[in-house]
Design an enzyme around this catalytic site. Structure first.
Site, PDB file in Angstrom:
ATOM      1  N   LYS A 160     -62.735  40.047  -5.322  1.00 54.65           N
ATOM      2  CA  LYS A 160     -63.779  41.051  -5.541  1.00 54.65           C
ATOM      3  C   LYS A 160     -65.067  40.394  -6.025  1.00 54.65           C
ATOM      4  O   LYS A 160     -66.142  40.974  -5.900  1.00 54.65           O
ATOM      5  CB  LYS A 160     -63.308  42.102  -6.544  1.00 54.65           C
ATOM      6  CG  LYS A 160     -62.196  43.009  -6.040  1.00 54.65           C
ATOM      7  CD  LYS A 160     -61.837  44.062  -7.072  1.00 54.65           C
ATOM      8  CE  LYS A 160     -60.705  44.956  -6.619  1.00 54.65           C
ATOM      9  NZ  LYS A 160     -59.401  44.276  -6.601  1.00 54.65           N
ATOM     10  N   PHE A 208     -57.574  54.253 -10.669  1.00 50.90           N
ATOM     11  CA  PHE A 208     -57.807  55.431 -11.495  1.00 50.90           C
ATOM     12  C   PHE A 208     -56.649  56.417 -11.310  1.00 50.90           C
ATOM     13  O   PHE A 208     -56.135  56.582 -10.208  1.00 50.90           O
ATOM     14  CB  PHE A 208     -59.117  56.107 -11.102  1.00 50.90           C
ATOM     15  CG  PHE A 208     -60.350  55.405 -11.600  1.00 50.90           C
ATOM     16  CD1 PHE A 208     -60.265  54.282 -12.405  1.00 50.90           C
ATOM     17  CD2 PHE A 208     -61.606  55.865 -11.250  1.00 50.90           C
ATOM     18  CE1 PHE A 208     -61.405  53.647 -12.861  1.00 50.90           C
ATOM     19  CE2 PHE A 208     -62.755  55.233 -11.701  1.00 50.90           C
ATOM     20  CZ  PHE A 208     -62.657  54.129 -12.506  1.00 50.90           C
ATOM     21  N   HIS A 263     -65.636  45.683  -4.514  1.00 53.69           N
ATOM     22  CA  HIS A 263     -64.457  46.534  -4.668  1.00 53.69           C
ATOM     23  C   HIS A 263     -64.551  47.716  -3.706  1.00 53.69           C
ATOM     24  O   HIS A 263     -65.298  48.670  -3.945  1.00 53.69           O
ATOM     25  CB  HIS A 263     -64.384  47.021  -6.116  1.00 53.69           C
ATOM     26  CG  HIS A 263     -63.129  47.758  -6.464  1.00 53.69           C
ATOM     27  ND1 HIS A 263     -62.158  48.076  -5.544  1.00 53.69           N
ATOM     28  CD2 HIS A 263     -62.681  48.247  -7.656  1.00 53.69           C
ATOM     29  CE1 HIS A 263     -61.175  48.716  -6.147  1.00 53.69           C
ATOM     30  NE2 HIS A 263     -61.469  48.841  -7.419  1.00 53.69           N
ATOM     31  N   CYS A 298     -57.337  53.318  -5.961  1.00 49.71           N
ATOM     32  CA  CYS A 298     -57.605  51.916  -5.649  1.00 49.71           C
ATOM     33  C   CYS A 298     -56.348  51.093  -5.367  1.00 49.71           C
ATOM     34  O   CYS A 298     -56.461  49.905  -5.058  1.00 49.71           O
ATOM     35  CB  CYS A 298     -58.418  51.274  -6.770  1.00 49.71           C
ATOM     36  SG  CYS A 298     -60.040  52.044  -6.967  1.00 49.71           S
ATOM     37  N   GLU A 344     -54.853  43.313 -17.144  1.00 52.53           N
ATOM     38  CA  GLU A 344     -53.976  42.573 -16.242  1.00 52.53           C
ATOM     39  C   GLU A 344     -53.689  41.162 -16.735  1.00 52.53           C
ATOM     40  O   GLU A 344     -52.630  40.613 -16.432  1.00 52.53           O
ATOM     41  CB  GLU A 344     -54.480  42.592 -14.805  1.00 52.53           C
ATOM     42  CG  GLU A 344     -55.740  41.871 -14.489  1.00 52.53           C
ATOM     43  CD  GLU A 344     -56.016  41.909 -12.981  1.00 52.53           C
ATOM     44  OE1 GLU A 344     -55.060  41.792 -12.188  1.00 52.53           O
ATOM     45  OE2 GLU A 344     -57.185  42.057 -12.605  1.00 52.53           O
ATOM     46  N   HIS A 369     -56.216  41.958  -9.391  1.00 52.29           N
ATOM     47  CA  HIS A 369     -57.080  43.109  -9.132  1.00 52.29           C
ATOM     48  C   HIS A 369     -58.508  42.712  -9.496  1.00 52.29           C
ATOM     49  O   HIS A 369     -59.429  42.945  -8.731  1.00 52.29           O
ATOM     50  CB  HIS A 369     -56.614  44.311  -9.945  1.00 52.29           C
ATOM     51  CG  HIS A 369     -57.400  45.549  -9.678  1.00 52.29           C
ATOM     52  ND1 HIS A 369     -57.357  46.213  -8.463  1.00 52.29           N
ATOM     53  CD2 HIS A 369     -58.266  46.252 -10.453  1.00 52.29           C
ATOM     54  CE1 HIS A 369     -58.161  47.260  -8.501  1.00 52.29           C
ATOM     55  NE2 HIS A 369     -58.731  47.310  -9.704  1.00 52.29           N
TER      56      HIS A 369
END
Length: 425
Positions: free
Chosen positions: A344, A408, A349, A172, A323, A312
């Protein structure tokens, strides 16, 4: 850290995201705080835990692709080529007048041709009924689907680039890392112009099933438009999506000499890995904080100079807390003063593509003087206690933006985009 002497600027962009085609519709959606997530329509989602997604209304014929291109290219490659063409036109650059060996491509993707691979498997196996597949039904384009770099080659062919060409696949963070790779090539002098960005079209049964298995996506199927809720106390997973964004990146002097409109300068970039867990994140946000510090150091930007953070903001509990901690750790008290938001919440996403789509949002925030909001943020999580710009966009001058990504595998990336000094308005 020594800052590279060759500066890199964005002079063209093309976007395909849920809710609209092109940068105008994309920005209209974001600046109005509308959402484009909906119940999955590409296939029957009823057997799946998560049945919502951010889908693009994409017609390849309307987008100008030929019948042969449509048959040859996976949906993600089609997105990348269409966006690359749009970015090239937006930049005003005449690619046929460039030295093709000084022009390159850097494309990011997390799952590449997942759409076509699943489709072809279903054909070869007769819908999964045959254990031994029949090669007589094999598509002549299967090699292109199996080789992720084929999409980067398609983009290179579309613009006539014969210089450095690469596929970057870091989950990602691919969209940020592909841009970072392109910047490095310009900074080191290997290229003058790069067409860079990312594309992913993962709204397929196999990808949906994979995220179902680890319960990463939201089961909030009764309210698709409000299913993506970054930083909200009631969030319970991200909304899968598709999309793409491509950019024309140029060496600053090259852009200035031709009088190009400059959206912004990519002045700093860094990526780190937590070497910890495939999907887990440490609560202290140390690895993301380190990527942020390194990007700011390369940019020679003080923390107080950041006007906006594009988070993110996936809408999973551990990411949002991770975050938030990273912003506090890297920015100190300024973390409480700077507006932060997650797009998002509006477009979902799109895995490897989202980092580039978010940089498009950052470039337009600088260009338009508006910070996009975090939609669906009605009940803030007490552990996420920063200014997440809930529900409504905020008009303000934006000179410097920090954008971050988390993927990931433990990937953590950060990029600094700022208004270029002396840029043509």
């Amino acid at each position: 850290m020594t800052r590279p002497t060759r500066r890199v600027v964005i002079t063209g962009l093309g976007v395909r995201a849920p809710g609209g085609a092109g940068k105008k519709q994309f920005w209209d959606l974001l600046s109005s705080g509308r959402t484009a997530t909906r119940r999955i329509s590409f296939f029957d989602p009823s057997p799946y835990r998560s049945q919502v997604a951010g889908e693009c209304d994409f017609d390849p014929v309307h987008e100008g692709l030929t019948a042969r291109q449509i048959r040859r290219m996976d949906r993600s490659a089609q997105f990348a080529v269409v966006c690359a063409r749009e970015a090239a036109a937006d930049s005003g650059i005449e690619f046929e007048e460039l030295d093709p060996h000084r022009t390159g491509v850097s494309l990011g993707s997390a799952v590449a041709a997942a759409t076509s691979l699943e489709r072809e498997y279903l054909v070869l196996s007769d819908g999964g009924r045959q254990w031994q597949v029949d090669p007589d039904y094999l598509s002549p384009h299967m090699f292109d689907y199996l080789t992720p770099g084929a999409a980067a080659a398609e983009v290179a062919w579309a613009v006539g680039a014969e210089g450095p060409t690469a596929m970057v696949s870091d989950g990602c963070t691919s969209g940020l890392d592909a841009l970072g790779h392109a910047c490095r090539l310009i900074q080191e002098g290997s290229a003058d112009v790069m067409v860079a960005g990312a594309a992913d079209t993962p709204v397929t049964p196999i990808v949906v099933a994979c995220f179902d298995a680890i319960k990463a996506t939201t089961p909030r199927n009764d309210d698709p438009g409000r299913a993506s809720r970054p930083f909200d106390r009631t969030r319970n997973g991200f909304v899968l999506a598709e999309g793409a964004a491509m950019f024309v990146l140029e060496e600053y002097g090259h852009a200035r000499r031709r009088g190009a409109h400059i959206y912004g300068e990519i002045s700093g970039y860094a990526t780190r890995l937590n070497a910890y867990h495939m999907t887990g994140l440490k609560t202290d946000g140390r690895e993301m904080a380190e990527a942020i510090r390194a990007a700011l150091d390369e940019s020679r930007t003080d923390t107080d100079a950041i006007d906006y953070i594009n988070a993110h903001g996936s809408g999973t509990k551990q990411n949002d807390r991770h975050e938030t901690a990273a912003f506090k750790r890297s920015l100190g008290d300024h973390a409480y003063r700077v507006p932060v938001s997650s797009i998002k919440s509006m477009v979902g996403h799109s895995l490897g593509a989202i980092g580039s789509i978010e940089i498009a949002a950052c470039a337009l925030a600088i260009d338009q003087g508006v910070v996009p909001p975090t939609a669906n943020l009605h009940e803030p999580d007490p552990e996420c206690d920063l200014d997440y710009v809930p529900l409504t966009a905020r008009e303000m001058r934006v000179d410097t933006v920090l954008s971050v990504g988390s993927g990931f595998g433990g990937f953590q990336s950060a990029m600094v985009l700022r208004r270029a000094e002396g840029a043509v308005a």
